[in-house]
Motif scaffolding. Structure first.
Motif, PDB file in Angstrom:
ATOM      1  N   ILE A  40      37.010  22.477  34.671  1.00 51.64           N
ATOM      2  CA  ILE A  40      37.333  23.808  34.527  1.00 51.64           C
ATOM      3  C   ILE A  40      36.307  24.425  33.391  1.00 51.64           C
ATOM      4  O   ILE A  40      35.547  25.345  33.658  1.00 51.64           O
ATOM      5  CB  ILE A  40      38.579  24.100  34.294  1.00 51.64           C
ATOM      6  CG1 ILE A  40      39.306  24.040  35.475  1.00 51.64           C
ATOM      7  CG2 ILE A  40      38.547  25.594  33.760  1.00 51.64           C
ATOM      8  CD1 ILE A  40      40.811  24.091  35.295  1.00 51.64           C
ATOM      9  N   GLU A  72      32.833  24.366  34.855  1.00 51.08           N
ATOM     10  CA  GLU A  72      32.629  25.439  35.641  1.00 51.08           C
ATOM     11  C   GLU A  72      32.916  26.769  35.293  1.00 51.08           C
ATOM     12  O   GLU A  72      32.025  27.729  35.607  1.00 51.08           O
ATOM     13  CB  GLU A  72      33.718  25.212  36.878  1.00 51.08           C
ATOM     14  CG  GLU A  72      33.949  26.224  38.032  1.00 51.08           C
ATOM     15  CD  GLU A  72      34.816  27.283  37.776  1.00 51.08           C
ATOM     16  OE1 GLU A  72      34.873  28.348  38.480  1.00 51.08           O
ATOM     17  OE2 GLU A  72      35.623  27.004  36.883  1.00 51.08           O
ATOM     18  N   MET A  73      33.616  27.083  34.320  1.00 46.67           N
ATOM     19  CA  MET A  73      33.934  28.116  33.807  1.00 46.67           C
ATOM     20  C   MET A  73      32.628  28.899  33.110  1.00 46.67           C
ATOM     21  O   MET A  73      32.531  30.170  33.749  1.00 46.67           O
ATOM     22  CB  MET A  73      34.747  28.336  32.550  1.00 46.67           C
ATOM     23  CG  MET A  73      36.267  28.317  32.836  1.00 46.67           C
ATOM     24  SD  MET A  73      36.584  29.464  34.270  1.00 46.67           S
ATOM     25  CE  MET A  73      36.102  31.051  33.221  1.00 46.67           C
ATOM     26  N   PHE A  74      31.727  28.255  32.409  1.00 49.00           N
ATOM     27  CA  PHE A  74      30.953  28.842  31.836  1.00 49.00           C
ATOM     28  C   PHE A  74      29.540  29.133  32.688  1.00 49.00           C
ATOM     29  O   PHE A  74      28.936  29.982  32.751  1.00 49.00           O
ATOM     30  CB  PHE A  74      30.490  28.157  30.568  1.00 49.00           C
ATOM     31  CG  PHE A  74      31.710  28.350  29.935  1.00 49.00           C
ATOM     32  CD1 PHE A  74      31.889  29.600  29.197  1.00 49.00           C
ATOM     33  CD2 PHE A  74      32.440  27.266  29.451  1.00 49.00           C
ATOM     34  CE1 PHE A  74      32.929  29.714  28.531  1.00 49.00           C
ATOM     35  CE2 PHE A  74      33.782  27.404  28.728  1.00 49.00           C
ATOM     36  CZ  PHE A  74      34.029  28.692  28.212  1.00 49.00           C
ATOM     37  N   ALA A  93      29.893  29.435  35.983  1.00 45.01           N
ATOM     38  CA  ALA A  93      29.944  30.026  37.103  1.00 45.01           C
ATOM     39  C   ALA A  93      30.673  31.421  37.135  1.00 45.01           C
ATOM     40  O   ALA A  93      30.445  32.154  37.871  1.00 45.01           O
ATOM     41  CB  ALA A  93      31.146  29.150  38.058  1.00 45.01           C
ATOM     42  N   CYS A  94      31.199  31.605  35.903  1.00 40.83           N
ATOM     43  CA  CYS A  94      31.780  32.817  35.804  1.00 40.83           C
ATOM     44  C   CYS A  94      30.749  33.917  35.763  1.00 40.83           C
ATOM     45  O   CYS A  94      31.019  35.060  36.104  1.00 40.83           O
ATOM     46  CB  CYS A  94      32.620  32.760  34.472  1.00 40.83           C
ATOM     47  SG  CYS A  94      34.432  32.560  35.180  1.00 40.83           S
ATOM     48  N   ALA A 106      29.743  35.884  38.607  1.00 37.98           N
ATOM     49  CA  ALA A 106      30.789  36.463  39.348  1.00 37.98           C
ATOM     50  C   ALA A 106      31.213  37.838  38.510  1.00 37.98           C
ATOM     51  O   ALA A 106      31.781  38.720  38.836  1.00 37.98           O
ATOM     52  CB  ALA A 106      31.939  35.477  39.240  1.00 37.98           C
ATOM     53  N   MET A 107      30.912  37.628  37.123  1.00 37.70           N
ATOM     54  CA  MET A 107      31.328  38.957  36.252  1.00 37.70           C
ATOM     55  C   MET A 107      30.198  39.919  36.302  1.00 37.70           C
ATOM     56  O   MET A 107      30.667  41.137  36.204  1.00 37.70           O
ATOM     57  CB  MET A 107      31.176  38.349  34.551  1.00 37.70           C
ATOM     58  CG  MET A 107      32.398  37.686  34.245  1.00 37.70           C
ATOM     59  SD  MET A 107      31.993  37.026  32.488  1.00 37.70           S
ATOM     60  CE  MET A 107      33.456  35.650  32.593  1.00 37.70           C
ATOM     61  N   VAL A 153      27.256  37.006  27.646  1.00 34.39           N
ATOM     62  CA  VAL A 153      27.434  36.194  28.482  1.00 34.39           C
ATOM     63  C   VAL A 153      26.413  35.351  29.050  1.00 34.39           C
ATOM     64  O   VAL A 153      26.425  33.960  29.517  1.00 34.39           O
ATOM     65  CB  VAL A 153      27.907  37.168  29.631  1.00 34.39           C
ATOM     66  CG1 VAL A 153      28.171  36.475  31.047  1.00 34.39           C
ATOM     67  CG2 VAL A 153      29.333  37.788  29.205  1.00 34.39           C
ATOM     68  N   SER A 181      33.900  41.159  30.033  1.00 34.47           N
ATOM     69  CA  SER A 181      33.768  39.774  30.036  1.00 34.47           C
ATOM     70  C   SER A 181      34.204  38.859  28.859  1.00 34.47           C
ATOM     71  O   SER A 181      34.629  37.677  28.801  1.00 34.47           O
ATOM     72  CB  SER A 181      32.100  39.611  29.860  1.00 34.47           C
ATOM     73  OG  SER A 181      31.691  40.447  28.823  1.00 34.47           O
ATOM     74  N   LYS A 189      37.640  38.062  29.813  1.00 38.43           N
ATOM     75  CA  LYS A 189      37.536  37.131  30.612  1.00 38.43           C
ATOM     76  C   LYS A 189      37.475  35.862  29.961  1.00 38.43           C
ATOM     77  O   LYS A 189      38.231  34.663  30.291  1.00 38.43           O
ATOM     78  CB  LYS A 189      36.553  37.129  31.722  1.00 38.43           C
ATOM     79  CG  LYS A 189      37.114  37.877  32.872  1.00 38.43           C
ATOM     80  CD  LYS A 189      35.743  38.266  33.769  1.00 38.43           C
ATOM     81  CE  LYS A 189      35.937  38.960  34.948  1.00 38.43           C
ATOM     82  NZ  LYS A 189      34.927  39.333  35.684  1.00 38.43           N
ATOM     83  N   VAL A 216      43.226  27.678  30.344  1.00 39.86           N
ATOM     84  CA  VAL A 216      43.095  26.314  30.483  1.00 39.86           C
ATOM     85  C   VAL A 216      43.647  25.370  29.499  1.00 39.86           C
ATOM     86  O   VAL A 216      44.299  24.267  29.973  1.00 39.86           O
ATOM     87  CB  VAL A 216      41.340  25.813  30.447  1.00 39.86           C
ATOM     88  CG1 VAL A 216      41.131  24.439  30.375  1.00 39.86           C
ATOM     89  CG2 VAL A 216      40.811  26.382  31.724  1.00 39.86           C
ATOM     90  N   GLN A 237      40.174  37.437  38.925  1.00 40.04           N
ATOM     91  CA  GLN A 237      38.705  36.877  39.195  1.00 40.04           C
ATOM     92  C   GLN A 237      38.576  35.232  38.440  1.00 40.04           C
ATOM     93  O   GLN A 237      38.162  34.450  39.276  1.00 40.04           O
ATOM     94  CB  GLN A 237      37.861  37.580  38.553  1.00 40.04           C
ATOM     95  CG  GLN A 237      36.336  37.525  39.257  1.00 40.04           C
ATOM     96  CD  GLN A 237      35.564  38.944  38.632  1.00 40.04           C
ATOM     97  OE1 GLN A 237      36.048  39.754  38.105  1.00 40.04           O
ATOM     98  NE2 GLN A 237      34.144  38.863  39.204  1.00 40.04           N
ATOM     99  N   ASP A 250      37.973  31.808  40.367  1.00 35.44           N
ATOM    100  CA  ASP A 250      37.172  30.821  40.075  1.00 35.44           C
ATOM    101  C   ASP A 250      37.615  29.657  39.811  1.00 35.44           C
ATOM    102  O   ASP A 250      36.985  28.684  40.290  1.00 35.44           O
ATOM    103  CB  ASP A 250      36.311  31.563  38.619  1.00 35.44           C
ATOM    104  CG  ASP A 250      35.349  32.583  39.218  1.00 35.44           C
ATOM    105  OD1 ASP A 250      35.140  32.923  40.361  1.00 35.44           O
ATOM    106  OD2 ASP A 250      34.988  33.254  38.449  1.00 35.44           O
ATOM    107  N   ILE A 251      38.502  29.487  38.977  1.00 35.36           N
ATOM    108  CA  ILE A 251      39.022  27.966  38.639  1.00 35.36           C
ATOM    109  C   ILE A 251      39.495  27.320  39.743  1.00 35.36           C
ATOM    110  O   ILE A 251      39.412  26.333  40.030  1.00 35.36           O
ATOM    111  CB  ILE A 251      40.342  28.147  37.575  1.00 35.36           C
ATOM    112  CG1 ILE A 251      39.745  28.462  36.199  1.00 35.36           C
ATOM    113  CG2 ILE A 251      40.848  27.020  37.627  1.00 35.36           C
ATOM    114  CD1 ILE A 251      40.648  29.039  35.395  1.00 35.36           C
ATOM    115  N   HIS A 283      36.804  26.358  42.312  1.00 35.79           N
ATOM    116  CA  HIS A 283      35.982  25.173  41.604  1.00 35.79           C
ATOM    117  C   HIS A 283      36.663  23.961  41.659  1.00 35.79           C
ATOM    118  O   HIS A 283      36.206  22.811  42.225  1.00 35.79           O
ATOM    119  CB  HIS A 283      35.736  25.420  40.257  1.00 35.79           C
ATOM    120  CG  HIS A 283      34.957  24.173  39.554  1.00 35.79           C
ATOM    121  ND1 HIS A 283      33.470  24.349  39.684  1.00 35.79           N
ATOM    122  CD2 HIS A 283      35.096  22.973  39.075  1.00 35.79           C
ATOM    123  CE1 HIS A 283      33.183  23.109  39.150  1.00 35.79           C
ATOM    124  NE2 HIS A 283      33.948  22.383  38.565  1.00 35.79           N
TER     125      HIS A 283
END
Lengths: 391, 142
Positions: free
Chosen positions: A281, A284-286, A288-289, A292-293, A306, B8, B11, B19, B129, B133-134, B137
């Motif tokens: 996660i 992936e978060m950084f 992938a997000c 999407a943002m 970002v 953002s 987010k 997490v 959102q 995403d989580i 993934h």
């Protein structure tokens, strides 16, 4: 008191003839001096002085305007000292502009902002129902629209259009002059909600403070409804508040259900991801997000941050394993650090840039506002003169 | 409406908190692995709470959520506020529904209810959102 009136009249007339060329303030001051002298001569009427002061400060503002529109000719036989004073005031007022300014001055200085809105066409007839109040009310800094009428009140106060009556124009400009610059500056720069702006009632609307506040509240509600309408998809087609509320409720419910569904799924997946969830996660978060943002960035300022975060995340993915480990061990701290390290400078730059831009906007806004003011003032004065000539 | 909403940033904060909460849930094996419904409830609560703490206490709805999670400390205050608030009008049915949906909406004035609703909607969108995403993934990795 009545016995003293002709004397006062005479006295004031004499001062009038003397002080034709004097400025308004000087005139008023001299008049007050005269009255003080008079009251000094007549000690048996002790309260007259105060009364007169009161009359000059408060009462005259309204009366003067209505009398002006009537041009002092057809005066109503209004008993009382104030009115007589007033007639004098009328008779010796040489220039209409000066006179109106002198009317406007005491009002802006001392009295509650009553605005005598005597429209030119209707002014010849009636006198009684021409008062409008301009109230200072605490509302949000933006220009509010009057809900009840189709016309926008704030626009009227802004524009001071020529169709408006002369007296209204002048009084509003005087009010604006009183607290003009500060109000402009605050409006321009997203001021907090504790600002004062003028809310004006139209003819036929209630003018007491409660109904004005209620109107402001309704404006706020409709504004927020508009915002919600933009926010909720499919809400634009719906007309009427009930339908909009239905849509909003449905949307919120669907969002909450979505969250529940997602949390259910995550709960189902969660135990299987015992080992991996942290790595995955956070990895992936950084990266992938941010993509999407990006579609719904409302603020330019955060774009860069970002992107910076995403850049660091990508580096991390490409880089060695210990980086990922470090990252997973202290996730929030690294996030903060990445914010601070890479993007703080950019953010600061962005902030200052935005501030500059905002200042620029506000300056433009002020300029845009101030120039019409001046022109409207001038037109108002011209109109006032015109009215006087006509009558 | 001038709304200070940096989606953002919210987010990112929400993702980090969520997490962490999931990690904590995984550590508490006794409760979470046995009952799936309990696990689901715990995950949902974690999502809500981490969203509220990501927003911070300046919003009424997030305050309500946070006070619900830390009930003992805030119970008295929220009760009192609910009782005191004078502007609360008994609206029509839809308004009441909306009050029920937005956390903390029971004691709000209608005007602030609408603004809170707007903010809440945006936060829910961001939450969905991030969670999607989580989920994407983790499912793609499996």
């Amino acid at each position: 008191m009545n016995s003293r009136l002709p004397e006062m009249l005479h006295c004031l007339n004499s001062t009038t003839s003397e002080n034709c060329e004097m400025s308004v303030l000087e005139r008023q001051r001299s008049r007050l001096k005269q009255q003080e002298q008079l009251t000094h001569h007549h000690p048996p009427i002790p309260y007259f002085n105060g009364n007169d002061h009161l009359a000059y400060s408060g009462f005259h503002g309204d009366q003067a305007l209505s009398d002006l529109v009537l041009n002092g000719g057809a005066m109503k036989p209004d008993p009382g000292v104030e009115h007589d004073d007033f007639r004098r005031f009328m008779n010796y007022g040489t220039g209409t502009t000066d006179f109106q300014m002198s009317c406007a001055l005491p009002r802006t200085v001392s009295c509650p902002p009553y605005v005598a809105a005597a429209s030119v066409d209707s002014a010849a007839g009636k006198e009684s129902c021409k008062k409008r109040k301009a109230h200072n009310l605490k509302i949000a800094a933006e220009e509010k629209k009057m809900k009840g009428c189709a016309e926008e009140e704030s626009k009227i106060t802004e524009q001071n259009s020529n169709s408006k009556s002369t007296t209204t124009t002048i009084s509003t400009s005087a009010n604006k002059n009183n607290k003009g610059p500060s109000a402009n500056a605050k409006k321009a720069s997203d001021a907090p909600k504790t600002d004062y702006i003028h809310v004006r009632a139209r003819r036929g609307q209630a003018t007491d403070s409660h109904s004005l506040a209620e109107r402001v509240r309704r404006e706020k509600i409709s504004e927020r409804m508009k915002y919600l309408q933009d926010l909720v998809p499919g809400c634009n087609k719906v007309t009427g508040k009930a339908g909009m509320l239905d849509e909003i409720i449905n949307y919120v419910q669907s969002l909450q259900r979505q969250v529940e569904f997602l949390s259910m799924k995550l709960a189902a997946i969660n135990p299987r991801l015992d080992f991996d969830i942290e790595n995955y996660i956070l990895k992936e978060m950084f990266p992938a997000c941010p993509p999407a943002m990006e579609p719904d960035h409302s603020h330019l300022q955060f774009n860069t941050s970002v992107e910076e975060v995403s850049g660091s995340g990508l580096e991390m993915v490409v880089g060695p394993m210990d980086a990922t480990l470090r990252r997973t061990i202290s996730a929030p701290i690294t996030v903060q650090q990445s914010f601070l390290d890479s993007s703080s400078l950019n953010q600061i730059q962005q902030v200052t840039w935005e501030d500059e831009l905002r200042n620029l906007y506000s300056m433009e806004y002020q300029q845009g506002r101030s120039t019409p003011f001046i022109s409207q003032q001038i037109t108002g004065f011209l109109e006032a003169n015109h009215v006087k000539l006509e009558m | 409406m001038a709304m200070n909403f940096h989606q953002s940033a919210i987010k990112t904060r929400f993702a980090v908190r969520f997490v962490q909460a999931m990690k904590r849930l995984n550590k508490r094996r006794g409760v979470t692995t046995t009952d799936s419904y309990k696990r689901y409830r715990a995950t949902r609560a974690a999502a809500c709470a981490s969203m509220a703490s990501a927003v911070g206490p300046q919003r009424a709805w997030s305050r309500a959520v946070l006070s619900k999670t830390k009930r003992r400390r805030f119970q008295a205050i929220s009760r009192k506020r609910r009782l005191i608030n004078p502007r609360r009008n008994l609206g029509f049915g839809q308004e009441e529904d909306l009050r029920g949906l937005v956390p903390g909406g029971k004691g709000m004035e209608y005007c602030s209810l609408l603004s809170e609703t707007a903010h809440y909607i945006r936060c829910l969108q961001a939450q969905i959102q991030v969670m999607t995403d989580i989920l994407h993934h983790s499912s793609s990795l499996n």
